[in-house]
Design a protein around this motif. Structure first.
Motif, PDB file in Angstrom:
ATOM      1  N   UNK A   1       0.915   4.297   8.010  1.00 36.69           N
ATOM      2  CA  UNK A   1       0.189   5.266   7.187  1.00 36.69           C
ATOM      3  C   UNK A   1       0.167   6.649   7.841  1.00 36.69           C
ATOM      4  N   UNK A   2       0.231   6.686   9.184  1.00 35.44           N
ATOM      5  CA  UNK A   2       0.322   7.975   9.871  1.00 35.44           C
ATOM      6  C   UNK A   2       1.660   8.646   9.577  1.00 35.44           C
ATOM      7  N   UNK A   3       2.720   7.843   9.515  1.00 41.74           N
ATOM      8  CA  UNK A   3       4.047   8.382   9.206  1.00 41.74           C
ATOM      9  C   UNK A   3       4.106   8.832   7.748  1.00 41.74           C
ATOM     10  N   UNK A   4       3.524   8.022   6.862  1.00 44.79           N
ATOM     11  CA  UNK A   4       3.482   8.401   5.442  1.00 44.79           C
ATOM     12  C   UNK A   4       2.727   9.716   5.253  1.00 44.79           C
ATOM     13  N   UNK A   5       1.683   9.921   6.051  1.00 50.69           N
ATOM     14  CA  UNK A   5       0.904  11.169   5.952  1.00 50.69           C
ATOM     15  C   UNK A   5       1.776  12.367   6.317  1.00 50.69           C
ATOM     16  N   UNK A   6       2.579  12.223   7.368  1.00 50.60           N
ATOM     17  CA  UNK A   6       3.497  13.308   7.741  1.00 50.60           C
ATOM     18  C   UNK A   6       4.457  13.621   6.598  1.00 50.60           C
ATOM     19  N   UNK A   7       4.989  12.557   5.982  1.00 46.65           N
ATOM     20  CA  UNK A   7       5.940  12.740   4.887  1.00 46.65           C
ATOM     21  C   UNK A   7       5.282  13.388   3.675  1.00 46.65           C
ATOM     22  N   UNK A   8       4.014  13.046   3.435  1.00 45.00           N
ATOM     23  CA  UNK A   8       3.308  13.640   2.293  1.00 45.00           C
ATOM     24  C   UNK A   8       2.998  15.116   2.514  1.00 45.00           C
ATOM     25  N   UNK A   9       2.812  15.482   3.790  1.00 44.12           N
ATOM     26  CA  UNK A   9       2.483  16.877   4.097  1.00 44.12           C
ATOM     27  C   UNK A   9       3.710  17.778   4.092  1.00 44.12           C
ATOM     28  N   UNK A  10       4.891  17.216   4.269  1.00 39.45           N
ATOM     29  CA  UNK A  10       6.128  17.998   4.309  1.00 39.45           C
ATOM     30  C   UNK A  10       7.230  17.174   3.653  1.00 39.45           C
ATOM     31  N   UNK A  11       7.650  17.600   2.467  1.00 34.49           N
ATOM     32  CA  UNK A  11       8.629  16.826   1.693  1.00 34.49           C
ATOM     33  C   UNK A  11       9.929  16.612   2.454  1.00 34.49           C
ATOM     34  N   UNK A  12      10.294  17.557   3.339  1.00 36.57           N
ATOM     35  CA  UNK A  12      11.534  17.395   4.106  1.00 36.57           C
ATOM     36  C   UNK A  12      11.466  16.184   5.019  1.00 36.57           C
ATOM     37  N   UNK A  13      10.260  15.855   5.486  1.00 37.27           N
ATOM     38  CA  UNK A  13      10.113  14.712   6.376  1.00 37.27           C
ATOM     39  C   UNK A  13      10.138  13.389   5.624  1.00 37.27           C
ATOM     40  N   UNK A  14      10.043  13.445   4.303  1.00 41.35           N
ATOM     41  CA  UNK A  14      10.124  12.230   3.489  1.00 41.35           C
ATOM     42  C   UNK A  14      11.568  11.853   3.173  1.00 41.35           C
ATOM     43  N   UNK A  15      12.503  12.713   3.511  1.00 45.11           N
ATOM     44  CA  UNK A  15      13.909  12.451   3.217  1.00 45.11           C
ATOM     45  C   UNK A  15      14.492  11.449   4.203  1.00 45.11           C
ATOM     46  N   UNK A  16      15.482  10.698   3.746  1.00 44.37           N
ATOM     47  CA  UNK A  16      16.176   9.744   4.608  1.00 44.37           C
ATOM     48  C   UNK A  16      16.917  10.498   5.722  1.00 44.37           C
TER      49      UNK A  16
ATOM     50  N   UNK B   1       0.825  -1.204   0.000  1.00 42.22           N
ATOM     51  CA  UNK B   1       0.000   0.000   0.000  1.00 42.22           C
ATOM     52  C   UNK B   1       0.864   1.261   0.000  1.00 42.22           C
ATOM     53  N   UNK B   2       1.908   1.256   0.811  1.00 43.46           N
ATOM     54  CA  UNK B   2       2.780   2.428   0.892  1.00 43.46           C
ATOM     55  C   UNK B   2       3.448   2.724  -0.450  1.00 43.46           C
ATOM     56  N   UNK B   3       3.734   1.672  -1.194  1.00 45.87           N
ATOM     57  CA  UNK B   3       4.433   1.837  -2.472  1.00 45.87           C
ATOM     58  C   UNK B   3       3.505   2.230  -3.624  1.00 45.87           C
ATOM     59  N   UNK B   4       2.275   1.725  -3.619  1.00 43.96           N
ATOM     60  CA  UNK B   4       1.399   1.920  -4.782  1.00 43.96           C
ATOM     61  C   UNK B   4       0.349   2.990  -4.572  1.00 43.96           C
ATOM     62  N   UNK B   5       0.271   3.557  -3.371  1.00 39.46           N
ATOM     63  CA  UNK B   5      -0.753   4.561  -3.102  1.00 39.46           C
ATOM     64  C   UNK B   5      -0.421   5.835  -3.874  1.00 39.46           C
ATOM     65  N   UNK B   6      -0.883   5.880  -5.090  1.00 37.84           N
ATOM     66  CA  UNK B   6      -0.578   7.011  -5.972  1.00 37.84           C
ATOM     67  C   UNK B   6      -1.396   8.242  -5.701  1.00 37.84           C
ATOM     68  N   UNK B   7      -2.420   8.136  -4.828  1.00 36.33           N
ATOM     69  CA  UNK B   7      -3.273   9.295  -4.585  1.00 36.33           C
ATOM     70  C   UNK B   7      -2.598  10.314  -3.676  1.00 36.33           C
ATOM     71  N   UNK B   8      -1.569   9.876  -2.952  1.00 39.23           N
ATOM     72  CA  UNK B   8      -0.913  10.782  -2.017  1.00 39.23           C
ATOM     73  C   UNK B   8       0.102  11.652  -2.739  1.00 39.23           C
ATOM     74  N   UNK B   9       0.162  12.942  -2.368  1.00 47.68           N
ATOM     75  CA  UNK B   9       1.176  13.816  -2.976  1.00 47.68           C
ATOM     76  C   UNK B   9       2.549  13.510  -2.405  1.00 47.68           C
ATOM     77  N   UNK B  10       3.552  14.209  -2.884  1.00 43.74           N
ATOM     78  CA  UNK B  10       4.893  14.055  -2.329  1.00 43.74           C
ATOM     79  C   UNK B  10       5.711  13.013  -3.064  1.00 43.74           C
ATOM     80  N   UNK B  11       6.982  12.867  -2.680  1.00 38.29           N
ATOM     81  CA  UNK B  11       7.883  11.934  -3.358  1.00 38.29           C
ATOM     82  C   UNK B  11       7.482  10.486  -3.140  1.00 38.29           C
ATOM     83  N   UNK B  12       7.807   9.655  -4.104  1.00 37.02           N
ATOM     84  CA  UNK B  12       7.498   8.236  -3.993  1.00 37.02           C
ATOM     85  C   UNK B  12       8.408   7.588  -2.959  1.00 37.02           C
ATOM     86  N   UNK B  13       7.851   6.729  -2.126  1.00 33.16           N
ATOM     87  CA  UNK B  13       8.622   6.107  -1.050  1.00 33.16           C
ATOM     88  C   UNK B  13       9.513   4.997  -1.597  1.00 33.16           C
ATOM     89  N   UNK B  14      10.730   4.909  -1.096  1.00 36.02           N
ATOM     90  CA  UNK B  14      11.653   3.855  -1.509  1.00 36.02           C
ATOM     91  C   UNK B  14      11.176   2.511  -0.966  1.00 36.02           C
TER      92      UNK B  14
END
Length: 536
Positions: free
Chosen positions: A465-480, A436-449
């Motif tokens: 999914x709560x963590x993914x939501x944080x990353x989608x709301x702020x691209x900096x939080x999606x970074x490694x 789900x985390x990989x294919x959920x294309x409806x969420x904005x932001x960078x694609x998760x590794x």
């Protein structure tokens, strides 16, 4: 990375402890009278708090350090039946361990545990022969109702295909059996969360400085907040001492003349970078009673453990040069030299097993749980195994129910009436979550590794999914956090707001795997500290 410096603190529902500040929690603890105050946030105390809250008791849990901050995050990371216990004829114990292991890994926390195949190499001149070990792993799997397959023996060539670093000189055969593995710190944190969702009030980094007494009975504790020095107290009808290696220290607060009740055994481990993929773990007999492990864990290799009596201050337990040499020497029985280079070591840790007091070799001592009542009515619980953490919680609750006088609460639910296999928060199929985390294309932001998705799924389950939501709301939080680790910065914010992380080590050592990978650099630590300081 400038966005990281302005991450707002995020509020959530009360069940995860994030909407309540430490000051509010202290006030709640100091104003209420609890049925049960559990002192000690290792897995024994956590499990007891969880079961007590399920029973309808008003429960408080405090710890001088972090939850699972000592021995409970310094284990061999195994949920296992205890193959070596067959040596002592403890057949019933192995069967009980298997029941608990399978309950946790299949029904209670399949998102936090995973099956692991073990290879037990039989070398010429070793302490056991192939026939004996073959019969042993068959009996071991039979005690698990063959739920992990049938224990059997394979050829050295087949074993080396799965474990390229297996030493094959003088290798006669390899016995095979199955157990399970976990990240102990993550399992403990999810159990804390379960306790809070059941109604418990919890606070880490809160040290007990003294006990409260009413007519000679222990009726609470004085505490000091380790984060700001605030002093406060908690009243309780019953106090449970679940402080692990410090159990006798607290017993002496109750009764200065209390005799020692336990002894301690140190278990040290090393974490190394892997030089090749491992599809199975190695369990190598060192002598008649001891086994040394080489375990693929968190993309690394975990080696250990030692077993020797420890008599110093529990806070000072460390991995010594002697420990390191012993672990590498024992691993060399079955692991090739290139995998055992000291340059590959990223981290080492040591924990203390709590054993019943008495004479004899600690490696042969029973890993049993002992519950005792002191002169002031304080209960102390010590010992046991990670695998049976739910059973220990039930054992303590049965002890509470059997105490003379009135029950702790009039409407206390008998432990026998509670759900037998209540799941931990986030329960889900980790493969489905990762997908789900990989294919959920409806969420904005960078694609998760893929490696990040897999890591989140196997450490948080559906809470990923709560963590993914944080990353989608702020691209900096999606970074490694670090390019060589799967974790992302959203996990630091999540640890701060949802998992009671107060210090940098709380985050990097126990909520994530940065420290054990040797990746907690000065820059990573500084940025983590900055996020923690933005707590709302």
């Amino acid at each position: 990375m400038s966005t990281l410096q302005s991450v707002p603190a995020l509020g959530t529902h009360p069940a995860d402890g994030s909407t309540q500040s430490r000051a509010e929690t202290r006030e709640q603890l100091s104003k209420a009278t609890y049925d049960l105050l559990v002192i000690g946030g290792g897995i024994l105390g956590i499990s007891t708090a969880w079961h007590a809250a399920q029973s309808g008791l008003r429960v408080a849990l405090v710890d001088a350090g972090d939850f699972a901050g000592a021995t409970s995050s310094a284990s061999s990371k195994l949920l296992h039946g205890g193959l070596r216990y067959l040596q002592t004829g403890a057949v019933k114990l192995v069967a009980e361990n298997h029941f608990e292991r399978r309950a946790v890994s299949r029904e209670v926390a399949p998102h936090l545990a995973n099956p692991l195949t073990f290879y037990l190499p039989v070398y010429k001149g070793g302490p056991h022969g192939a026939a004996k070990l073959g019969a042993g792993v068959f009996a071991y799997s039979a005690l698990s109702a063959f739920g992990d397959g049938v224990g059997h023996v394979i050829s050295p060539a087949k074993a080396q295909r799965d474990v390229p670093e297996l030493r094959t000189d003088n290798l006669k055969a390899v016995a095979v059996y199955g157990d399970d593995q976990m990240n102990d710190a993550r399992m403990a944190l999810m159990t804390v969360r379960a306790a809070v969702e059941a109604g418990a009030t919890v606070l880490n980094h809160a040290e007990v400085t003294g006990l409260r007494f009413t007519q000679g009975r222990v009726t609470g504790a004085e505490l000091k907040d380790g984060t700001d020095g605030t002093e406060f107290g908690v009243n309780a009808r019953l106090v449970l001492n679940a402080t692990g290696p410090w159990v006798d220290h607290l017993r002496k607060m109750e009764n200065p003349n209390a005799a020692p009740s336990i002894r301690l055994s140190k278990g040290a481990h090393l974490v190394l970078k892997r030089t090749s993929p491992w599809k199975a773990a190695l369990a190598t007999p060192i002598d008649k009673y001891r086994i040394t492990f080489a375990l693929p864990w968190e993309d690394m290799l975990l080696l250990g453990t030692t077993d020797e009596e420890y008599e110093g201050d529990p806070a000072d337990v460390r991995v010594t040069e002697k420990d390191t040499a012993q672990i590498l020497d024992e691993a060399a029985f079955s692991v090739r030299d290139q995998q055992l280079s000291r340059d590959l070591i990223t981290y080492s840790f040591a924990g203390l097993r709590v054993l019943p007091g008495g004479p004899g070799d600690t490696s042969k001592a029973k890993r049993e749980t002992v519950v005792t009542e002191g002169a002031g009515g304080m209960l102390s619980v010590a010992g046991g195994k990670w695998t049976t953490f739910r059973h220990i919680g039930r054992t303590v609750m049965n002890k509470l129910a059997a105490l003379p006088g009135q029950p702790l609460a009039e409407d206390m639910e008998p432990i026998a009436h509670l759900p037998k296999k209540l799941p931990l928060p986030g329960i889900a199929n980790p493969n489905a979550v990762a997908h789900r985390l990989l294919v959920d294309g409806s969420a904005p932001g960078p694609r998760m590794a893929p490696e990040t998705a897999r890591h989140l799924a196997t450490h948080y389950g559906s809470l990923s999914f709560d963590i993914a939501r944080l990353a989608n709301e702020d691209a900096a939080l999606a970074e490694r956090i670090h390019p060589d680790a799967p974790e992302i910065w959203a996990q630091v914010v999540y640890a701060r707001d949802h998992e009671w992380a107060e210090t940098v080590d709380d985050v990097l050592r126990r909520r994530t795997t940065l420290t054990i990978r040797g990746l907690d650099t000065e820059d990573v630590r500084a940025r983590t500290k900055s996020i923690l300081e933005q707590r709302g």
